[in-house]
Design an enzyme around this catalytic site. Sequence first.
Site, mmCIF file in Angstrom:
data_model
loop_
_atom_site.group_PDB
_atom_site.id
_atom_site.type_symbol
_atom_site.label_atom_id
_atom_site.label_comp_id
_atom_site.label_asym_id
_atom_site.label_seq_id
_atom_site.Cartn_x
_atom_site.Cartn_y
_atom_site.Cartn_z
ATOM 1 N N GLY A 143 0.753 -1.036 -0.007
ATOM 2 C CA GLY A 143 -0.038 -0.117 0.005
ATOM 3 C C GLY A 143 0.910 1.180 -0.032
ATOM 4 N N CYS A 144 0.162 2.458 -0.621
ATOM 5 C CA CYS A 144 1.169 3.531 -0.654
ATOM 6 C C CYS A 144 1.400 4.118 0.676
ATOM 7 C CB CYS A 144 0.494 4.687 -1.405
ATOM 8 S SG CYS A 144 -1.372 4.830 -1.261
ATOM 9 N N TYR A 145 0.794 4.342 1.475
ATOM 10 C CA TYR A 145 0.910 4.697 2.900
ATOM 11 C C TYR A 145 1.762 3.990 3.679
ATOM 12 C CZ TYR A 145 -3.174 8.260 2.544
ATOM 13 O OH TYR A 145 -3.878 9.543 2.146
#
Length: 313
Positions: free
Chosen positions: A115-117
């Site tokens: 995931g990006c975060y």
Amino acid sequence: MTTSIFIDGGHGTTGLEIRDRLADRPEITSIVLDDDRRKDADARLDALRSADIAILCLPDEAAREAVAMLDGADTRIIDASTAHRTAPDWTYGFPEWEPNHRNAIATSKHVANPGCYAQTFIAMTHPLMMAGILPADAAISVNAISGYSGGGRAMIEEFESGTASTAFRNYALPLRHKHLPEMQAHSGLDSPPLFSPSVANLYRGMLVEIPLHLEQMRGGTGPGDVRAALRDHYADSALIAVLDEAETGALDLVPIERCAGTDRMEIMVFANPDAGQVRLCAILDNLGKGAAGAAVQNLNLMAGFEEYSGLRL
């Protein structure tokens, strides 16, 4: 000989971005279903099973169904959903996570795109834990802001149609964001961080910050030790750069768009030694290193291509 790729869910934001990045690569053959066959279950199954590598750009439940459809097949999988990021029989798709992790991805059949975060949080905390600077029982907060493309088609239409009610919004207020299990599992923390995400009125870009007190770390740790641990960890990466003290000191502000349109991540360590505080900051493109760029990097490793082929350095 080429490697065949099928992007399942290739008409979503991440899928389209991946498709564009692979379009001009002669070593890759893309399996593409016509619009009238995309919802044909038999055609989709045949495409999945015919591919050397399937990239799943699907909601979680649909991704699980696709994996079940491939049970017993030779097809290798990159899953861009949340479904398998903490599954024990899947390889976490963050090549820079630990030494030799690139080889783990290269030899894996099932790779979970990060995931990006979560990837960005892990990129700043896990090296400090590996270096013995940050203890596993540390209570960590993380603040983050993303471009609206991270919210998918509905959010993109909302902002681009001018119907969005605000230029900035926070969300996940009950503190149950779906990235939290991933953040805890791959950082090595004993408990999940207190995560405060938000979205702004720009298409792409991401800024993630972690405020820390030096007293939370190993005794005698200073800002230079934090920066050195991060720089050592990413010394062999062409995508993740840790700014040195002079580069960071020259910054009056950090624009969220700083790495937009690239597959880079830049990490900065701001500090007030007198107050015993540091502020870790990372910038990336939520569709680049945060999504499609990460998938292409993992694909390159799995297929035996040059790791950074097709990426925007």
